[in-house]
Design an enzyme around this catalytic site. Structure first.
Site, PDB file in Angstrom:
ATOM      1  N   ASP A 161      -3.446   2.126  -4.970  1.00 18.09           N
ATOM      2  CA  ASP A 161      -2.111   2.014  -4.367  1.00 18.09           C
ATOM      3  C   ASP A 161      -1.519   0.613  -4.506  1.00 18.09           C
ATOM      4  O   ASP A 161      -2.270  -0.352  -4.611  1.00 18.09           O
ATOM      5  CB  ASP A 161      -2.159   2.439  -2.884  1.00 18.09           C
ATOM      6  CG  ASP A 161      -3.103   1.591  -2.026  1.00 18.09           C
ATOM      7  OD1 ASP A 161      -4.218   1.307  -2.484  1.00 18.09           O
ATOM      8  OD2 ASP A 161      -2.699   1.232  -0.904  1.00 18.09           O
ATOM      9  N   HIS A 221       0.834  -1.201   0.000  1.00 20.14           N
ATOM     10  CA  HIS A 221       0.000   0.000   0.000  1.00 20.14           C
ATOM     11  C   HIS A 221       0.870   1.253   0.000  1.00 20.14           C
ATOM     12  O   HIS A 221       2.023   1.202   0.404  1.00 20.14           O
ATOM     13  CB  HIS A 221      -0.817   0.083   1.297  1.00 20.14           C
ATOM     14  CG  HIS A 221      -1.671  -1.082   1.611  1.00 20.14           C
ATOM     15  ND1 HIS A 221      -3.014  -1.104   1.348  1.00 20.14           N
ATOM     16  CD2 HIS A 221      -1.385  -2.267   2.208  1.00 20.14           C
ATOM     17  CE1 HIS A 221      -3.529  -2.248   1.775  1.00 20.14           C
ATOM     18  NE2 HIS A 221      -2.560  -2.979   2.290  1.00 20.14           N
ATOM     19  N   TYR A 222       0.281   2.384  -0.363  1.00 23.90           N
ATOM     20  CA  TYR A 222       0.847   3.660   0.085  1.00 23.90           C
ATOM     21  C   TYR A 222      -0.147   4.326   1.014  1.00 23.90           C
ATOM     22  O   TYR A 222      -1.348   4.059   0.966  1.00 23.90           O
ATOM     23  CB  TYR A 222       1.295   4.573  -1.046  1.00 23.90           C
ATOM     24  CG  TYR A 222       0.285   5.056  -2.060  1.00 23.90           C
ATOM     25  CD1 TYR A 222      -0.937   5.610  -1.683  1.00 23.90           C
ATOM     26  CD2 TYR A 222       0.596   5.026  -3.415  1.00 23.90           C
ATOM     27  CE1 TYR A 222      -1.823   6.088  -2.638  1.00 23.90           C
ATOM     28  CE2 TYR A 222      -0.286   5.494  -4.364  1.00 23.90           C
ATOM     29  CZ  TYR A 222      -1.482   6.030  -3.966  1.00 23.90           C
ATOM     30  OH  TYR A 222      -2.350   6.489  -4.900  1.00 23.90           O
ATOM     31  N   THR A 223       0.406   5.210   1.873  1.00 25.94           N
ATOM     32  CA  THR A 223      -0.433   5.790   2.921  1.00 25.94           C
ATOM     33  C   THR A 223      -1.333   6.911   2.413  1.00 25.94           C
ATOM     34  O   THR A 223      -2.380   7.174   2.990  1.00 25.94           O
ATOM     35  CB  THR A 223       0.452   6.367   4.044  1.00 25.94           C
ATOM     36  OG1 THR A 223       1.364   7.315   3.452  1.00 25.94           O
ATOM     37  CG2 THR A 223       1.226   5.273   4.751  1.00 25.94           C
ATOM     38  N   GLU A 238       2.497  -0.830   4.586  1.00 27.24           N
ATOM     39  CA  GLU A 238       2.207   0.534   4.147  1.00 27.24           C
ATOM     40  C   GLU A 238       3.521   1.257   3.876  1.00 27.24           C
ATOM     41  O   GLU A 238       4.437   1.233   4.706  1.00 27.24           O
ATOM     42  CB  GLU A 238       1.443   1.305   5.229  1.00 27.24           C
ATOM     43  CG  GLU A 238       0.008   0.853   5.431  1.00 27.24           C
ATOM     44  CD  GLU A 238      -0.963   1.532   4.447  1.00 27.24           C
ATOM     45  OE1 GLU A 238      -0.524   2.348   3.609  1.00 27.24           O
ATOM     46  OE2 GLU A 238      -2.171   1.209   4.544  1.00 27.24           O
ATOM     47  N   HIS A 294      -2.514  -3.349  -3.473  1.00 33.44           N
ATOM     48  CA  HIS A 294      -3.879  -3.183  -2.982  1.00 33.44           C
ATOM     49  C   HIS A 294      -4.838  -3.048  -4.174  1.00 33.44           C
ATOM     50  O   HIS A 294      -5.935  -3.597  -4.171  1.00 33.44           O
ATOM     51  CB  HIS A 294      -3.951  -1.943  -2.085  1.00 33.44           C
ATOM     52  CG  HIS A 294      -5.144  -1.910  -1.187  1.00 33.44           C
ATOM     53  ND1 HIS A 294      -5.503  -0.801  -0.481  1.00 33.44           N
ATOM     54  CD2 HIS A 294      -6.082  -2.868  -0.895  1.00 33.44           C
ATOM     55  CE1 HIS A 294      -6.610  -1.073   0.214  1.00 33.44           C
ATOM     56  NE2 HIS A 294      -6.973  -2.309  -0.022  1.00 33.44           N
TER      57      HIS A 294
HETATM   58 ZN   LIG Z   1      -4.103   0.484   0.405  1.00 27.71          ZN
END
Ligand SMILES: [Zn+2]
Length: 239
Positions: free
Chosen positions: A147, A34-36, A99, A137
């Site tokens: 993401d 993921h990215y935040t 993340e 994700h």
């Molecule tokens: Zn995500």
């Protein structure tokens, strides 16, 4: 994969209350990246550890390569939400979520990627997770998520043996039906309101981030190669 490399990776515990047991006692065999999409890693850490937010992940990595562990790997973190990969619908029970601090609008730094690779090598060795089961994700929730986005270096990760990348298959004819069949064979799922366009978008985010326009021969050749070499594992018990 070098587990010993991870031994020197400093990980800071920062426990989140947002977790539970993995349902039916399953083991993780997927990694979701993921990215935040938040301004700072501190803000992300706060949110991922806020009981009211009801979200978490196992790890957060900041741009300078610092790693926080919020949920123990044995437990079920709340990062994936609704979606599917192969036959797996409770992705949280079957995965480890990582993340990456990133707003979604800038590249991922070298120290962050180096920390990610070392962390992943250890996780994949501990749980025997195959490179083909490292996903975005956006792969498991193509109608909802983008993401870790088009700036994430999936090719580099594959080169390090930590993900997969299609080889140079000769571009053939364009068939949306074939593209979707191969996409499902690789792991994408068309269920629950996911449309063909969502799959194409998610596929390109990861494998052809600069491509535009309608489905092309390169898309079809790449997904055909992925489907052939890395058909999604459907033999395990579905969670
Ligand atoms: Zn995500």
């Amino acid at each position: 994969m070098t587990g010993c490399a991870e031994a020197h990776l400093p990980v800071t515990p920062h426990p989140s209350p947002n977790f539970g047991p993995r349902r039916k006692g399953v083991r993780p065999d997927i990694i979701v990246l993921h990215y935040t999409a938040m301004a700072t890693p501190e803000a992300a850490l706060e949110r991922l550890c806020d009981a009211c937010a009801e979200v978490s992940a196992h790890y957060l990595i900041c741009e300078r390569g610092r790693v926080w562990r919020m949920v123990e790997e044995e437990m079920r973190a709340w990062h994936a939400g609704a979606g599917q990969w192969g036959d797996v619908r409770d992705v949280n029970s079957r995965s480890i979520g990582i993340e990456l601090a990133n707003t979604g609008t800038h590249p991922f730094s070298a120290p962050q990627m180096a920390a990610l690779e070392r962390l992943m090598a250890g996780i994949m060795q501990r749980w025997r997770i195959a490179p083909a089961r490292v996903i975005a994700h956006s792969d498991m929730a193509p109608a909802r998520k983008s993401d870790p986005g088009p700036r994430f270096d999936w090719r580099g990760l594959a080169r390090a043996g930590l993900s997969v990348w299609p080889e140079g298959a000769a571009p053939g004819r364009v068939s949306e039906a074939d593209f979707l069949r191969d996409a499902e064979q690789f792991g994408y799922s068309l269920r629950e309101g996911v449309k063909a366009d969502d799959i194409q978008r998610a596929f390109r985010l990861r494998f052809r981030p600069h491509a535009t326009g309608p489905l092309g021969p390169e898309d079809c050749a790449m997904i055909a190669d992925l489907a052939r070499r890395f058909p999604v594992d459907r033999d395990r018990a579905t969670a």
